[in-house]
Design an enzyme around this catalytic site. Structure first.
Site, PDB file in Angstrom:
ATOM      1  N   HIS A 143       0.307   0.517   9.738  1.00 13.09           N
ATOM      2  CA  HIS A 143      -0.997   1.022   9.279  1.00 13.09           C
ATOM      3  C   HIS A 143      -1.798   1.595  10.445  1.00 13.09           C
ATOM      4  CE1 HIS A 143       0.089  -2.403   6.586  1.00 13.09           C
ATOM      5  NE2 HIS A 143      -0.105  -1.456   5.679  1.00 13.09           N
ATOM      6  N   ASP A 173      -1.984  -8.535   1.077  1.00 14.39           N
ATOM      7  CA  ASP A 173      -0.823  -8.662   0.200  1.00 14.39           C
ATOM      8  C   ASP A 173      -0.617 -10.119  -0.211  1.00 14.39           C
ATOM      9  OD1 ASP A 173      -0.672  -6.065   1.259  1.00 14.39           O
ATOM     10  OD2 ASP A 173       1.498  -6.022   1.076  1.00 14.39           O
ATOM     11  N   GLY A 226       0.807  -1.205   0.000  1.00 15.66           N
ATOM     12  CA  GLY A 226       0.000   0.000   0.000  1.00 15.66           C
ATOM     13  C   GLY A 226       0.846   1.262   0.000  1.00 15.66           C
ATOM     14  N   SER A 227       0.328   2.311  -0.608  1.00 15.85           N
ATOM     15  CA  SER A 227       0.978   3.613  -0.525  1.00 15.85           C
ATOM     16  C   SER A 227       0.828   4.156   0.905  1.00 15.85           C
ATOM     17  CB  SER A 227       0.352   4.578  -1.529  1.00 15.85           C
ATOM     18  OG  SER A 227       0.573   4.132  -2.846  1.00 15.85           O
ATOM     19  N   GLY A 228       1.574   5.216   1.186  1.00 10.52           N
ATOM     20  CA  GLY A 228       1.567   5.784   2.529  1.00 10.52           C
ATOM     21  C   GLY A 228       2.766   5.402   3.352  1.00 10.52           C
ATOM     22  N   HIS A 229       3.624   4.490   2.805  1.00  9.98           N
ATOM     23  CA  HIS A 229       4.823   4.052   3.513  1.00  9.98           C
ATOM     24  C   HIS A 229       6.094   4.580   2.848  1.00  9.98           C
ATOM     25  CE1 HIS A 229       2.147   1.462   5.659  1.00  9.98           C
ATOM     26  NE2 HIS A 229       1.895   0.702   4.608  1.00  9.98           N
ATOM     27  N   LYS A 275       5.316  -8.328   1.934  1.00 15.23           N
ATOM     28  CA  LYS A 275       5.158  -8.179   3.381  1.00 15.23           C
ATOM     29  C   LYS A 275       4.000  -9.047   3.860  1.00 15.23           C
ATOM     30  CE  LYS A 275       4.655  -3.673   3.663  1.00 15.23           C
ATOM     31  NZ  LYS A 275       4.403  -3.497   2.223  1.00 15.23           N
TER      32      LYS A 275
END
Length: 328
Positions: free
Chosen positions: A216, A109, A53-56, A104
């Protein structure tokens, strides 16, 4: 919520466009489906593909380049990449010797990758699952331990091996080995705000901290009173050292990772105290990485990662790398 965003649905696309244009000699980006890849592909080598996911950021797109990843598949914020993203990226970067996926350990995922794997019948591929987060015990129930900042270590070392010509099975074995001797633990002082929701993921008091928080915003092991940095370092390293059970004299890599909202001044302070604690345990910090590498949007906090090193791991860590985030 105050963020540099025009429309929530466009944020990831616009960010990826900015990443690619800022590093246009190095990266290319596709949007149907979405993935980032090297502009100049490798030849006759194992391709390494990761994602999440984006945001990392900079994980994973910031590590595409020579000596590390061939492609990265970014989902929406905190959302797994779709099977078609995995498949399209793999076909794009396949260099004739198969594809190694680094995933991950999250249910979404794993599920989406497995669906892609079932359809990639025309392409040799294997998977390394990263599960370095010692805040969660190994378990046969659910997904088990999460993949967090140790992912960067696995990607760097495996990417170097692939760049040097290692075959697919050797890259897979190396990735599993590095993952098995890597352990991480994080702490958060506040929550992040996912753009689509516009509110904090969790509430925490001004004098509290969340020990073992997920990237998250998942709950940690304990909600504790805020403490001095040296005590926080001990709280993070105690479960890491218990998990790794390293003999005195062992060399390690120490990765101090910011979660997005903590300044470098504080991260280097943590590194100072973590190095002293590891030395007191008889361990030698042979390699160090400090900075915001696996973030959780604007969350204030940090994680510590320790990886046991041998001569091969040190050589591969030191091997040349040229990505938007790591380059030496």
């Amino acid at each position: 919520m105050k963020k540099f965003i025009n429309y929530v649905d466009d944020a990831v696309v616009e960010s990826l466009s900015g990443l690619a244009s800022a590093h246009e000699a190095l990266l290319a980006v596709e949007f149907d489906p979405t993935f980032v890849c090297r502009r100049v592909p490798k030849k006759d080598a194992v391709a390494v593909v990761s994602g999440g996911g984006s945001g990392h950021e900079p994980l994973h797109t910031g590590y595409v380049g020579r000596g590390m990843l061939d492609a990265a598949c970014p989902g929406q914020v905190f959302t797994s990449p779709t099977p078609d993203q995995w498949m399209a990226a793999a076909h794009r970067v396949n260099a004739g010797r198969g594809v190694l996926f680094i995933v991950k350990n999250y249910a979404g995922d794993r599920l989406n990758f497995q669906m892609a794997s079932d359809m990639l019948v025309d392409l040799d591929h294997l998977m390394v699952v990263v599960d370095d987060d010692v805040a969660i015990d190994h378990s046969t129930h659910g997904s088990g331990r999460r993949g967090v900042a140790g992912t960067v270590v696995v990607e760097k070392i495996v990417g170097a091996a692939a760049e040097a010509g290692a075959d697919l099975f050797d890259c897979k074995a190396l990735g599993d080995r590095i993952n098995s001797c890597t352990a991480s633990m994080g702490v958060a002082f506040n929550s992040c705000i996912v753009p689509a929701s516009g509110v904090a993921t969790f509430e925490i008091g001004e004098q509290e901290m969340e020990l073992g928080v997920g990237i998250h915003g998942e709950p940690g092991r304990q909600r504790l009173p805020f403490a001095p940095a040296v005590e926080i370092v001990d709280l993070l390293l105690d479960p890491i050292l218990k998990d790794l059970s390293l003999a005195r004299g062992r060399e390690v890599l120490l990765h101090v990772n910011g979660l997005g909202g903590t300044p470098l001044m504080e991260l280097y302070l943590l590194q100072h105290h973590a190095r002293r604690r590891l030395a007191a345990e008889g361990l030698t910090v042979a390699r160090t990485l400090v900075g915001n590498h696996t973030t959780s949007l604007e969350m204030a906090g940090a994680s510590l990662t320790v990886t046991a090193l041998d001569d091969e791991a040190k050589r591969l860590w030191d091997a040349p790398v040229h990505t938007p985030t790591l380059h030496w």
